[in-house]
Design a protein around this motif. Structure first.
Motif, mmCIF file in Angstrom:
data_model
loop_
_atom_site.group_PDB
_atom_site.id
_atom_site.type_symbol
_atom_site.label_atom_id
_atom_site.label_comp_id
_atom_site.label_asym_id
_atom_site.label_seq_id
_atom_site.Cartn_x
_atom_site.Cartn_y
_atom_site.Cartn_z
ATOM 1 N N GLY A 56 11.367 15.466 -22.861
ATOM 2 C CA GLY A 56 12.191 16.505 -23.844
ATOM 3 C C GLY A 56 13.409 17.007 -22.812
ATOM 4 O O GLY A 56 14.516 17.042 -23.469
ATOM 5 N N ALA A 57 13.291 17.472 -21.877
ATOM 6 C CA ALA A 57 14.141 18.108 -20.943
ATOM 7 C C ALA A 57 15.101 17.256 -20.263
ATOM 8 O O ALA A 57 16.388 17.465 -20.499
ATOM 9 C CB ALA A 57 13.603 18.837 -19.747
ATOM 10 N N ALA A 58 14.704 15.863 -20.013
ATOM 11 C CA ALA A 58 15.536 14.677 -19.841
ATOM 12 C C ALA A 58 16.619 14.368 -21.016
ATOM 13 O O ALA A 58 17.761 14.313 -20.678
ATOM 14 C CB ALA A 58 15.044 13.747 -19.140
ATOM 15 N N GLY A 59 16.103 14.253 -22.223
ATOM 16 C CA GLY A 59 16.510 13.893 -23.122
ATOM 17 C C GLY A 59 17.671 14.776 -23.485
ATOM 18 O O GLY A 59 18.909 14.667 -23.869
ATOM 19 N N PHE A 60 17.454 16.152 -23.273
ATOM 20 C CA PHE A 60 18.472 17.300 -23.836
ATOM 21 C C PHE A 60 19.457 17.249 -22.545
ATOM 22 O O PHE A 60 20.686 17.229 -22.949
ATOM 23 C CB PHE A 60 17.491 18.375 -23.683
ATOM 24 N N ALA A 61 19.086 17.325 -21.526
ATOM 25 C CA ALA A 61 19.900 17.615 -20.274
ATOM 26 C C ALA A 61 20.793 16.082 -20.120
ATOM 27 O O ALA A 61 22.056 16.305 -19.837
ATOM 28 C CB ALA A 61 19.169 17.658 -18.992
ATOM 29 N N GLY A 62 20.481 15.071 -20.323
ATOM 30 C CA GLY A 62 21.202 13.840 -20.155
ATOM 31 C C GLY A 62 22.301 13.668 -21.126
ATOM 32 O O GLY A 62 23.147 13.110 -20.623
ATOM 33 N N LEU A 63 22.111 14.168 -22.319
ATOM 34 C CA LEU A 63 23.264 14.004 -23.361
ATOM 35 C C LEU A 63 24.234 15.413 -23.476
ATOM 36 O O LEU A 63 25.118 15.249 -23.989
ATOM 37 C CB LEU A 63 22.688 13.673 -24.909
ATOM 38 N N LEU A 64 23.631 16.435 -22.818
ATOM 39 C CA LEU A 64 24.480 17.774 -22.894
ATOM 40 C C LEU A 64 25.870 17.575 -22.293
ATOM 41 O O LEU A 64 26.925 18.052 -23.220
ATOM 42 C CB LEU A 64 23.620 18.910 -22.182
ATOM 43 N N CYS A 65 26.105 16.875 -21.596
ATOM 44 C CA CYS A 65 27.469 16.907 -21.035
ATOM 45 C C CYS A 65 28.387 16.021 -21.920
ATOM 46 O O CYS A 65 29.691 16.351 -22.074
ATOM 47 C CB CYS A 65 27.528 16.017 -19.608
ATOM 48 N N PHE A 66 27.876 15.087 -22.616
ATOM 49 C CA PHE A 66 28.582 14.394 -23.698
ATOM 50 C C PHE A 66 29.108 15.400 -24.981
ATOM 51 O O PHE A 66 30.148 15.405 -25.303
ATOM 52 C CB PHE A 66 27.757 13.056 -24.314
ATOM 53 N N TYR A 67 28.091 16.194 -25.229
ATOM 54 C CA TYR A 67 28.578 17.310 -26.335
ATOM 55 C C TYR A 67 29.328 18.400 -25.684
ATOM 56 O O TYR A 67 30.426 18.409 -26.356
ATOM 57 C CB TYR A 67 27.177 17.954 -26.847
ATOM 58 N N ALA A 68 29.240 18.803 -24.607
ATOM 59 C CA ALA A 68 30.341 19.545 -23.926
ATOM 60 C C ALA A 68 31.725 18.972 -23.939
ATOM 61 O O ALA A 68 32.519 19.464 -24.085
ATOM 62 C CB ALA A 68 29.989 19.903 -22.381
ATOM 63 N N LEU A 69 31.701 17.722 -23.609
ATOM 64 C CA LEU A 69 33.154 17.021 -23.658
ATOM 65 C C LEU A 69 33.413 16.482 -25.078
ATOM 66 O O LEU A 69 34.341 16.062 -25.161
ATOM 67 C CB LEU A 69 32.761 15.762 -22.764
ATOM 68 N N GLY A 70 32.569 16.853 -26.156
ATOM 69 C CA GLY A 70 33.052 16.599 -27.434
ATOM 70 C C GLY A 70 32.946 15.167 -27.705
ATOM 71 O O GLY A 70 33.527 14.847 -28.890
ATOM 72 N N MET A 71 32.297 14.602 -27.062
ATOM 73 C CA MET A 71 31.997 13.159 -27.357
ATOM 74 C C MET A 71 30.734 12.732 -28.457
ATOM 75 O O MET A 71 30.553 11.580 -28.935
ATOM 76 C CB MET A 71 31.828 12.309 -26.147
ATOM 77 N N MET A 72 30.020 13.943 -28.623
ATOM 78 C CA MET A 72 28.876 13.726 -29.519
ATOM 79 C C MET A 72 28.720 15.055 -30.150
ATOM 80 O O MET A 72 28.907 16.059 -29.499
ATOM 81 C CB MET A 72 27.768 12.586 -28.982
ATOM 82 N N GLY A 73 27.712 14.847 -31.239
ATOM 83 C CA GLY A 73 27.379 16.171 -31.729
ATOM 84 C C GLY A 73 26.154 16.735 -31.353
ATOM 85 O O GLY A 73 25.332 16.102 -30.653
ATOM 86 N N ALA A 74 25.797 18.078 -31.168
ATOM 87 C CA ALA A 74 24.526 18.715 -30.974
ATOM 88 C C ALA A 74 23.412 18.092 -31.538
ATOM 89 O O ALA A 74 22.443 18.175 -30.972
ATOM 90 C CB ALA A 74 24.685 20.240 -31.557
ATOM 91 N N GLY A 75 23.483 17.681 -32.707
ATOM 92 C CA GLY A 75 22.209 16.979 -33.320
ATOM 93 C C GLY A 75 21.940 16.046 -32.609
ATOM 94 O O GLY A 75 20.667 15.638 -32.542
ATOM 95 N N ASP A 76 22.755 15.066 -32.005
ATOM 96 C CA ASP A 76 22.543 13.912 -31.225
ATOM 97 C C ASP A 76 21.836 14.501 -29.766
ATOM 98 O O ASP A 76 20.529 13.822 -29.558
ATOM 99 C CB ASP A 76 23.564 13.058 -30.827
ATOM 100 N N VAL A 77 22.157 15.306 -29.238
ATOM 101 C CA VAL A 77 21.368 16.048 -28.078
ATOM 102 C C VAL A 77 20.153 16.543 -28.355
ATOM 103 O O VAL A 77 19.069 16.215 -27.639
ATOM 104 C CB VAL A 77 22.532 17.100 -27.598
ATOM 105 N N LYS A 78 19.937 16.936 -29.306
ATOM 106 C CA LYS A 78 18.660 17.658 -29.760
ATOM 107 C C LYS A 78 17.711 16.773 -30.191
ATOM 108 O O LYS A 78 16.508 16.658 -29.958
ATOM 109 C CB LYS A 78 18.843 18.601 -30.778
ATOM 110 N N PHE A 79 18.272 15.465 -30.950
ATOM 111 C CA PHE A 79 17.254 14.418 -31.282
ATOM 112 C C PHE A 79 16.839 13.859 -29.907
ATOM 113 O O PHE A 79 15.852 13.247 -29.974
ATOM 114 C CB PHE A 79 18.097 13.333 -32.073
#
Length: 160
Positions: A56-79
């Protein structure tokens, strides 16, 4: 618990594919079910609590940078975090790779259809615009592709 995971993934595919967003309620249900699946004998991949929480932590942390760069939505990161609770951190890399290939193919097809508009309804569907109000949403339903990739991973693991 495998049928429940399959149902959750299919709901995510349908919802993100249509709406281009993942509701918090869908993420929270997925997380709760993943934690419930950690009871003895229910976890479809044989994960321990620590493996699931690390996933769960890896899933969140692994995509968080893409959200921070505006490349994906927060829902994708939480999913991705909820998905990591189900599959663990080791399965995330192949799932991310498959989902990224699918999202890349989506992008290429969308670009081709925008350049050569032979299928305007398909281009509209792939773009994330709604026909009624023209509202622009995120064109790539990445959570849906994560769910599809998980189904591929599960089939590969079962038959591979």
């Amino acid at each position: 618990m495998t049928p429940i995971l399959l149902f959750w993934l299919l709901v995510a595919i349908a919802h993100d594919g249509r709406e281009r967003r993942i509701r918090n309620s869908l993420v929270l249900v997925g997380m709760a079910l993943a934690l419930l699946a950690l009871l003895p004998g229910l976890q479809p991949f044989g994960l321990s609590w620590s493996q699931a929480l690390l996933g769960g932590a890896a899933g969140f942390a692994g995509l968080l940078c893409f959200y921070a760069l505006g490349m994906m939505g927060a829902g994708d990161v939480k999913f991705a975090a909820a998905l990591g609770l189900w599959v663990g951190w080791q399965a995330l890399l192949p799932i991310w790779a498959i989902a990224s290939v699918l999202a890349g193919l989506h992008s290429l097809l969308l670009l081709a259809l925008q350049r050569w508009p032979y299928a305007p309804r398909l281009a509209l569907a792939l773009s994330g615009r709604t026909a009624g109000d023209g509202r622009l949403t995120r064109p790539i339903p990445f959570a849906a592709y994560l769910a599809v990739a998980t189904l591929v991973h599960m089939a590969w693991r079962t038959h591979g």
